[in-house]
Scaffold this motif. Structure first.
Motif, PDB file in Angstrom:
ATOM      1  N   LYS A  31       0.822  -1.203   0.000  1.00 34.28           N
ATOM      2  CA  LYS A  31       0.000   0.000   0.000  1.00 34.28           C
ATOM      3  C   LYS A  31       0.859   1.258   0.000  1.00 34.28           C
ATOM      4  CE  LYS A  31      -2.626  -1.353   3.489  1.00 34.28           C
ATOM      5  NZ  LYS A  31      -3.668  -1.311   4.527  1.00 34.28           N
ATOM      6  N   ALA A  32       1.926   1.236   0.809  1.00 33.86           N
ATOM      7  CA  ALA A  32       2.811   2.399   0.872  1.00 33.86           C
ATOM      8  C   ALA A  32       3.485   2.642  -0.474  1.00 33.86           C
ATOM      9  CB  ALA A  32       3.858   2.197   1.960  1.00 33.86           C
ATOM     10  N   SER A  33       3.888   1.536  -1.126  1.00 39.74           N
ATOM     11  CA  SER A  33       4.531   1.654  -2.435  1.00 39.74           C
ATOM     12  C   SER A  33       3.566   2.239  -3.462  1.00 39.74           C
ATOM     13  CB  SER A  33       5.016   0.286  -2.896  1.00 39.74           C
ATOM     14  OG  SER A  33       5.566   0.352  -4.195  1.00 39.74           O
ATOM     15  N   ALA A  34       2.304   1.777  -3.416  1.00 44.88           N
ATOM     16  CA  ALA A  34       1.301   2.294  -4.361  1.00 44.88           C
ATOM     17  C   ALA A  34       1.055   3.781  -4.136  1.00 44.88           C
ATOM     18  CB  ALA A  34      -0.004   1.517  -4.208  1.00 44.88           C
ATOM     19  N   LYS A  35       0.979   4.198  -2.872  1.00 43.64           N
ATOM     20  CA  LYS A  35       0.767   5.615  -2.563  1.00 43.64           C
ATOM     21  C   LYS A  35       1.924   6.461  -3.061  1.00 43.64           C
ATOM     22  CE  LYS A  35      -2.165   4.907   1.510  1.00 43.64           C
ATOM     23  NZ  LYS A  35      -2.259   5.045   2.991  1.00 43.64           N
ATOM     24  N   ASP A  53      16.274   0.785   6.210  1.00 45.02           N
ATOM     25  CA  ASP A  53      17.345   1.049   7.168  1.00 45.02           C
ATOM     26  C   ASP A  53      16.800   1.101   8.595  1.00 45.02           C
ATOM     27  OD1 ASP A  53      20.051   1.742   7.905  1.00 45.02           O
ATOM     28  OD2 ASP A  53      19.354   3.792   8.179  1.00 45.02           O
ATOM     29  N   MET A  54      15.686   1.771   8.798  1.00 48.99           N
ATOM     30  CA  MET A  54      15.093   1.878  10.129  1.00 48.99           C
ATOM     31  C   MET A  54      14.597   0.522  10.629  1.00 48.99           C
ATOM     32  SD  MET A  54      14.279   3.479  12.814  1.00 48.99           S
ATOM     33  CE  MET A  54      14.644   5.175  12.338  1.00 48.99           C
ATOM     34  N   GLN A  55      13.955  -0.245   9.756  1.00 53.76           N
ATOM     35  CA  GLN A  55      13.451  -1.564  10.155  1.00 53.76           C
ATOM     36  C   GLN A  55      14.590  -2.493  10.548  1.00 53.76           C
ATOM     37  OE1 GLN A  55      10.334  -2.315  10.477  1.00 53.76           O
ATOM     38  NE2 GLN A  55       9.165  -0.890   9.236  1.00 53.76           N
ATOM     39  N   GLU A 110      11.900  -4.471  -3.357  1.00 52.04           N
ATOM     40  CA  GLU A 110      11.331  -3.239  -3.894  1.00 52.04           C
ATOM     41  C   GLU A 110      12.419  -2.193  -4.111  1.00 52.04           C
ATOM     42  OE1 GLU A 110       8.469  -0.383  -5.170  1.00 52.04           O
ATOM     43  OE2 GLU A 110       8.600  -2.566  -5.140  1.00 52.04           O
ATOM     44  N   LEU A 111      13.379  -2.133  -3.187  1.00 51.03           N
ATOM     45  CA  LEU A 111      14.508  -1.216  -3.356  1.00 51.03           C
ATOM     46  C   LEU A 111      15.284  -1.562  -4.619  1.00 51.03           C
ATOM     47  CD1 LEU A 111      16.193   1.083  -2.104  1.00 51.03           C
ATOM     48  CD2 LEU A 111      17.486  -0.660  -0.870  1.00 51.03           C
ATOM     49  N   LEU A 140      13.430   6.020  -4.254  1.00 48.63           N
ATOM     50  CA  LEU A 140      14.553   5.167  -3.869  1.00 48.63           C
ATOM     51  C   LEU A 140      15.046   5.536  -2.477  1.00 48.63           C
ATOM     52  CD1 LEU A 140      16.517   2.957  -4.998  1.00 48.63           C
ATOM     53  CD2 LEU A 140      18.042   4.843  -5.585  1.00 48.63           C
ATOM     54  N   LYS A 141      15.197   6.833  -2.201  1.00 45.71           N
ATOM     55  CA  LYS A 141      15.676   7.286  -0.896  1.00 45.71           C
ATOM     56  C   LYS A 141      14.671   6.937   0.193  1.00 45.71           C
ATOM     57  CE  LYS A 141      17.715  11.276  -0.656  1.00 45.71           C
ATOM     58  NZ  LYS A 141      17.958  12.740  -0.610  1.00 45.71           N
ATOM     59  N   SER A 142      13.380   7.142  -0.064  1.00 49.16           N
ATOM     60  CA  SER A 142      12.353   6.850   0.930  1.00 49.16           C
ATOM     61  C   SER A 142      12.319   5.358   1.260  1.00 49.16           C
ATOM     62  CB  SER A 142      10.986   7.315   0.413  1.00 49.16           C
ATOM     63  OG  SER A 142       9.957   6.953   1.296  1.00 49.16           O
ATOM     64  N   GLN A 143      12.423   4.516   0.222  1.00 51.14           N
ATOM     65  CA  GLN A 143      12.405   3.065   0.433  1.00 51.14           C
ATOM     66  C   GLN A 143      13.621   2.622   1.238  1.00 51.14           C
ATOM     67  OE1 GLN A 143       9.877   1.231  -0.606  1.00 51.14           O
ATOM     68  NE2 GLN A 143      10.594  -0.827  -0.190  1.00 51.14           N
TER      69      GLN A 143
END
Length: 297
Positions: free
Chosen positions: A174-178, A199-201, A281-282, A191-194
Motif C-alpha cells: 500500500k505504501a509503495s502504491a501511494k 534502514d530503520m526496520q 522493492e529497493l 529510492l531514498k524513501s524506500q
C-alpha cells in the motif's frame, strides 16, 4: 395509480441492478473473473474459517479442508503446512480482530492430492464437502499409522508471526502504491524513501538480536545497509552516476543474500520476509534508475 407507480419503481430498480453486473459477453471481452465474496481479503469475516476451527478442535493433528464453492480451503495450521510442504500460496483473510491465513485449491479430484499427502508425509486429513444450503458431509481419514504430530507441532505463535508478516507485507504494498501515485516521476525520491524505511526496520531488528548474532550477522547487515544509504544520499550530487549505481546495486544484492540467511540461523527471529520484500522493492526502484541512465546491469 399508486400500484402502477410502485411497479414502475420496482422495474427501474431491477433494470439498474441488472446493469450493475457484467454480461457474459463483457466477462469474456474484458477477462473478468467473478467470485462469491470469498477473495476480498482482510476486512470481512470468513464464515468457512469457523467451520474449519470446529473440525480442528474435534480432530486435532488432522489437515482440515472445507469446501467453499468449487474450492477447498485450509486455514491456519493446515494452511501453514500446505504452504511449507507444497508451496501453496498463503492469503490473509478475516477481520482485523480475527485474522486467518488460508490456502485454497480446486475441489475436483481432491482425493488424489490428499492421498499423496498421506503417503508422503503421513498426515491424516478431514474434508468437509457441501454447503450450508445443501448440507455438509465430513470425511475423516483413519489409517491408523498416520502422523498427527506434524500439524500439532505448528504452534499458535508460528501462525501469529505469519499473519503479522503478511500484514506488514500488505502495508509495504500500500505504501509503495501511494508513493507511485504521489510521485510518479521521481525515482530518486522513491529510492531514498524506500532505503530509509528499510534502514530503520533493520536497525530495530539488529538492536533486538542476541549479542553474539548482533556482533556477527547484525554487523554484516548494518555495514552493508550503511554503504547503500551513503550511496543513495550521494546520488544527487554524484558526477559519475552510472558507476555509483553499479556499487549500490551490488550492495543491494549482497543485502538480499544476508537476509536470505536469516531463516537458517538459530535464535534469530524477526520479520525477515517483510524485510526481504523491502529489499526487493529497493532493487526494483534501483533497476529503474539504472535503465534510465543507460547502465548495463
Amino acid at each position: 395509480m399508486i400500484g402502477s407507480t410502485i411497479n414502475r419503481t420496482e422495474n427501474i430498480a431491477m433494470q439498474e441492478a441488472s446493469t450493475q453486473h457484467p454480461t457474459n459477453d463483457e466477462l469474456t471481452r474484458f477477462s473478468i473473473k467473478a467470485f462469491r465474496g470469498i477473495e476480498v481479503g482482510l476486512g470481512q469475516a470468513d464464515p468457512v474459517a469457523s467451520i474449519a476451527k470446529t473440525l480442528e478442535e474435534k480432530y486435532p493433528g488432522h489437515m482440515i479442508l472445507v469446501q467453499a464453492g468449487k474450492f477447498l480451503h485450509g486455514y491456519d495450521r493446515t494452511a501453514y503446512a500446505l504452504h511449507t510442504l507444497k508451496q501453496y500460496k498463503l492469503k490473509l483473510v478475516g477481520t482485523s480482530g480475527d485474522p486467518h491465513i488460508r490456502v485454497g485449491f480446486p475441489g475436483g479430484n481432491f482425493k488424489r492430492r490428499l492421498w499423496s499427502m498421506v503417503e508422503e508425509f503421513g498426515i491424516p486429513y478431514v474434508v468437509s464437502l457441501g454447503s450450508l444450503a445443501e448440507g455438509r458431509t465430513v470425511y475423516v481419514s483413519d489409517q491408523g499409522d498416520t502422523n498427527a504430530a506434524v500439524l500439532s507441532a505448528v504452534s499458535d505463535k508460528v501462525i501469529e508471526e505469519v499473519i503479522e508478516d503478511l500484514k506488514q507485507r500488505g502495508e509495504v504494498n500500500k505504501a509503495s502504491a501511494k508513493q507511485l501515485l504521489a510521485n510518479p516521476d521521481t525515482s530518486g525520491f522513491k529510492l531514498k524513501s524506500q532505503a530509509q524505511d528499510l534502514d530503520m526496520q533493520l536497525l530495530q531488528d539488529i538492536i533486538k538480536m542476541p549479542r553474539d548474532l548482533r556482533v556477527s550477522y547484525g554487523e554484516n547487515v548494518r555495514v552493508c545497509m550503511g554503504r547503500i544509504m551513503l550511496g543513495i544520499f550521494s546520488y544527487g550530487t554524484e558526477d559519475n552516476k552510472p558507476a555509483l549505481l553499479r556499487l549500490i546495486s551490488a550492495d543491494v544484492d549482497l543485502l538480499k543474500h544476508y537476509l536470505s540467511q536469516a531463516p537458517r540461523l538459530s535464535n534469530l527471529k524477526f520479520a525477515f520476509e517483510h524485510r526481504v520484500g523491502l529489499a526487493v522493492e529497493l532493487g526494483r526502484l534501483l533497476g529503474g534508475l539504472i535503465r534510465s541512465v543507460g547502465v548495463r546491469p
